[in-house]
Design an enzyme around this catalytic site. Structure first.
Site, PDB file in Angstrom:
ATOM      1  N   TYR A 224      -2.769   6.590  -2.407  1.00 32.80           N
ATOM      2  CA  TYR A 224      -2.729   5.141  -2.196  1.00 32.80           C
ATOM      3  C   TYR A 224      -1.503   4.540  -2.879  1.00 32.80           C
ATOM      4  O   TYR A 224      -0.759   3.755  -2.269  1.00 32.80           O
ATOM      5  CB  TYR A 224      -4.000   4.504  -2.740  1.00 32.80           C
ATOM      6  CG  TYR A 224      -4.038   2.994  -2.601  1.00 32.80           C
ATOM      7  CD1 TYR A 224      -4.403   2.408  -1.396  1.00 32.80           C
ATOM      8  CD2 TYR A 224      -3.712   2.166  -3.671  1.00 32.80           C
ATOM      9  CE1 TYR A 224      -4.436   1.025  -1.260  1.00 32.80           C
ATOM     10  CE2 TYR A 224      -3.741   0.789  -3.543  1.00 32.80           C
ATOM     11  CZ  TYR A 224      -4.105   0.221  -2.338  1.00 32.80           C
ATOM     12  OH  TYR A 224      -4.130  -1.149  -2.217  1.00 32.80           O
TER      13      TYR A 224
ATOM     14  N   ASP B 160      -6.549   0.309  16.476  1.00 33.33           N
ATOM     15  CA  ASP B 160      -6.435   1.171  15.300  1.00 33.33           C
ATOM     16  C   ASP B 160      -4.983   1.142  14.831  1.00 33.33           C
ATOM     17  O   ASP B 160      -4.081   1.592  15.555  1.00 33.33           O
ATOM     18  CB  ASP B 160      -6.857   2.589  15.687  1.00 33.33           C
ATOM     19  CG  ASP B 160      -6.748   3.580  14.549  1.00 33.33           C
ATOM     20  OD1 ASP B 160      -6.299   3.209  13.453  1.00 33.33           O
ATOM     21  OD2 ASP B 160      -7.119   4.763  14.760  1.00 33.33           O
TER      22      ASP B 160
ATOM     23  N   LYS C 156       1.756   2.635  -0.933  1.00 34.29           N
ATOM     24  CA  LYS C 156       2.161   1.250  -1.165  1.00 34.29           C
ATOM     25  C   LYS C 156       3.561   1.165  -1.758  1.00 34.29           C
ATOM     26  O   LYS C 156       4.316   0.215  -1.463  1.00 34.29           O
ATOM     27  CB  LYS C 156       1.142   0.559  -2.060  1.00 34.29           C
ATOM     28  CG  LYS C 156      -0.244   0.408  -1.417  1.00 34.29           C
ATOM     29  CD  LYS C 156      -0.186  -0.348  -0.107  1.00 34.29           C
ATOM     30  CE  LYS C 156      -1.579  -0.672   0.429  1.00 34.29           C
ATOM     31  NZ  LYS C 156      -1.525  -1.452   1.689  1.00 34.29           N
TER      32      LYS C 156
END
Length: 252
Positions: free
Chosen positions: A155, A62, A159
């Site tokens: 998100y 993970d 990034k």
């Protein structure tokens, strides 16, 4: 072969861009630790590359776990004697909820995989590179979502932060010949949308105005080819760069 005998770790290797990278890297002579949670997918990938010039070693783990990130680096050194390249490719989407509707649970889930995991892997890899004493190479996979609202705020922020972390890393370790670059994909035909679950319809409706200008989706191999260049010695004088691979979407 462009990656002859290089020792490489690739996360998110069971599907999509990560799978395409492993396939290409091993065919180019690299020895790869392929990292993902889905053991059966990794085993299928390994079996398909049995006759390739390079070697595949599987690591079921993970990437949001510090311990797993460190263990996958240790495995590469144990199996191949060294580490040459780390590719942080694994990632998940948010649900596109606008900021007023974001939940702490979604924030923590996305940030742990998209940012905390790569940070842990980079930290461990650089320690190994420093001990080896002859440089190293990191390739991080971000997104054009870091540059425009092509997803939700979590998100996009994850990034953007990964790009910033990568540029800082490239500068900090430049004297030690440790490189760090970023690939920023546009719309690529992969399974990542399945990590989103049911989208928030308010955010999804707004994001559609950006997605409507996108070209036809690219293929996972388009990103793998970019990663091959950055992982190889052909890019030896490139560090701190963001390679956008989006079919020209961001230019519009």
């Amino acid at each position: 072969m462009r990656l002859q005998n290089k020792s490489i770790v690739v996360t998110g290797a069971s599907a999509g861009m990560g799978k395409a990278m492993v396939e290409l890297f091993v065919k180019e002579g690299a020895n790869v630790v392929a990292v993902a949670r889905r053991k059966e997918r990794l085993e299928e990938l390994s079996a398909s590359l049995r006759e390739a010039p390079g070697k595949v070693v599987l690591f079921v783990g993970d990437v949001s776990s510090r311990a797993d990130n460190e263990a996958m680096i240790d495995l590469a050194v144990k199996e191949f004697g060294r580490l040459d390249v780390l590719v942080n490719n694994a990632g998940v989407m948010d649900d596109m909820a606008p900021i007023a509707e974001v939940t702490d649970e979604k924030y923590n889930h996305v940030m742990n995989i998209n940012l905390f995991g790569p940070m842990c892997a980079m930290r461990k890899a650089i320690q190994v590179f420093q001990a080896q004493g002859n440089g190293g190479n990191i390739v991080n996979v971000a997104s054009i979502g870091a540059m425009r609202a092509a997803a939700g705020p979590i998100y996009c922020a994850s990034k953007a932060a990964l790009i910033s972390m990568s540029k800082n890393t490239a500068f900090m370790y430049m004297p030690e010949n440790i490189r760090c670059n970023v690939i920023a994909p546009g719309g690529i035909a992969t399974e990542i949308s399945s990590s989103m679950g049911m989208p928030n319809m308010n955010g999804y409706g707004r994001v559609q105005k950006i997605l409507g200008a996108a070209p036809n989706p690219g293929e996972a191999t388009d990103i793998a080819n970019a990663a091959l260049f950055l992982a190889s010695d052909e890019s030896r004088y490139i560090s701190g760069d963001v390679m956008v691979v989006d079919g020209g979407w961001i230019a519009g």
